[in-house]
Motif scaffolding. Structure first.
Motif, PDB file in Angstrom:
ATOM      1  N   CYS A  27     -19.535 -16.543 -25.767  1.00 52.36           N
ATOM      2  CA  CYS A  27     -20.534 -16.307 -24.719  1.00 52.36           C
ATOM      3  C   CYS A  27     -21.403 -15.118 -25.103  1.00 52.36           C
ATOM      4  N   GLY A  29     -23.218 -13.465 -23.169  1.00 52.94           N
ATOM      5  CA  GLY A  29     -23.233 -12.480 -22.091  1.00 52.94           C
ATOM      6  C   GLY A  29     -22.061 -11.526 -22.150  1.00 52.94           C
ATOM      7  N   CYS A  30     -20.844 -12.041 -22.346  1.00 56.88           N
ATOM      8  CA  CYS A  30     -19.665 -11.178 -22.248  1.00 56.88           C
ATOM      9  C   CYS A  30     -18.788 -11.225 -23.496  1.00 56.88           C
ATOM     10  N   CYS A  46     -20.788 -19.791 -18.082  1.00 56.16           N
ATOM     11  CA  CYS A  46     -19.590 -18.994 -18.367  1.00 56.16           C
ATOM     12  C   CYS A  46     -18.927 -18.615 -17.045  1.00 56.16           C
ATOM     13  N   ASN A  48     -16.692 -16.462 -16.673  1.00 59.43           N
ATOM     14  CA  ASN A  48     -16.385 -15.035 -16.667  1.00 59.43           C
ATOM     15  C   ASN A  48     -17.569 -14.188 -16.212  1.00 59.43           C
ATOM     16  N   CYS A  49     -18.767 -14.482 -16.764  1.00 61.40           N
ATOM     17  CA  CYS A  49     -19.917 -13.603 -16.470  1.00 61.40           C
ATOM     18  C   CYS A  49     -21.128 -14.365 -15.919  1.00 61.40           C
ATOM     19  N   THR A  51     -23.154 -16.385 -17.297  1.00 60.27           N
ATOM     20  CA  THR A  51     -24.266 -16.684 -18.203  1.00 60.27           C
ATOM     21  C   THR A  51     -24.503 -18.192 -18.226  1.00 60.27           C
TER      22      THR A  51
END
Ligand SMILES: [Zn+2]
Length: 286
Positions: A27, A29-30, A46, A48-49, A51
């Motif tokens: 990813c 982003g993270c 994503c 998690n973040c 994105t």
């Protein structure tokens, strides 16, 4: 002094296990490493973040429209390279190679579709085709899609993913701004709704024409939206740019967007908008 000499190693190197290429993706982003199949299930967002990964027109068609309802039209229009343009490579060679590599005929796919049973006309851009650049084919296909929306009186959806006008076609690309804009004005005169979806990135001549002309302009989170890119602006004004400059959230805060919609909610939101307009103007319902 024998012991100075390195003895030939008897340890066999461990054979590297083959990790099948492309099963995992990092990813941006993270930095999280995500299993591609899982990412696909989450519509390429994503977990998690948040994105939103860049995806192609085929994926958007699956996400936005009812199963197998997208019927493509004008799929065979191709650029004629009227300027006989050449830089490092000839435009013709580059174009043909891109057609072969992507399986697309240009940077936009147009067709009719159903979205929660509502008929729509749609133009879905694809960044994989020469950066989603808008040349004469993109302009023509979008213009024809607008004409069909006008004739059928069906709502129009254009999803943009584009770096701007296609340099290789010079002024012919620029003419597409006026062409698509005037067709949209005609559509508006009949009170047919046009929903513009801006994805990462939507810049240059695309932003300067149809992408910003929606009755409702919505963007995916974190998308780069602007005319000139941040680097050019920074060099021109000689100042540092504010944080988040030209990202969806910044653009919305400054009044250029109506909403930012998570990809998971995009379809439902569009249905809501279409039904809102139908309610306002029942005559437009097909
Ligand atoms: Zn992430």
């Amino acid at each position: 002094m024998d012991w100075f000499k390195r003895k030939k190693s008897t340890i066999k190197p461990v054979e590297k296990k083959d990790v099948p290429d492309g099963l995992w993706v990092k990813c941006e982003g993270c930095g999280e490493i995500i299993y591609k199949k899982e990412l696909a299930k989450k519509l390429y967002v994503c977990t998690n973040c948040n994105t939103h990964f860049r995806i192609g027109s085929d994926e958007y068609i699956k996400i936005l429209f009812d199963n197998n309802t997208f019927k493509e039209f004008n799929e065979n229009i191709k650029s004629a390279d009227p300027l006989n343009f050449k830089d490092v490579k000839s435009y013709k060679d580059k174009y043909n190679a891109t057609v072969k590599n992507t399986g697309l005929s240009d940077a936009v796919v147009t067709g009719t579709a159903k979205i929660e049973k509502n008929n729509v006309v749609a133009a879905i851009m694809d960044f994989r085709f020469m950066g989603g650049s808008m040349g004469s084919v993109v302009g023509e296909k979008i213009s024809r899609a607008i004409d069909i929306a006008y004739k059928k009186e069906w709502p129009l959806i254009i999803l943009s993913a584009s770096g701007g006008a296609r340099m290789h076609e010079g002024v012919l690309s620029l003419m597409q701004l006026a062409k698509t804009s005037s067709k949209l004005a005609r559509l508006a005169s009949k009170k047919i709704p046009y929903i513009s979806i801006l994805t990462n990135p939507t810049t240059g001549g695309t932003t300067a024409s149809y992408a910003m002309l929606g009755d409702v302009n919505i963007a995916e989170p974190g998308a780069l939206i602007g005319f000139a890119g941040p680097r050019v602006i920074k060099q021109t004004i000689g100042q540092d740019l504010p944080e988040g400059f030209q990202r969806s959230e910044f653009v919305k805060d400054h009044g250029f967007l109506d909403a930012i919609v998570h990809r998971h909610e995009l379809k439902q939101r569009i249905v809501g908008i279409i039904e809102f307009f139908e309610h306002k103007n029942p005559a437009a319902k097909a």
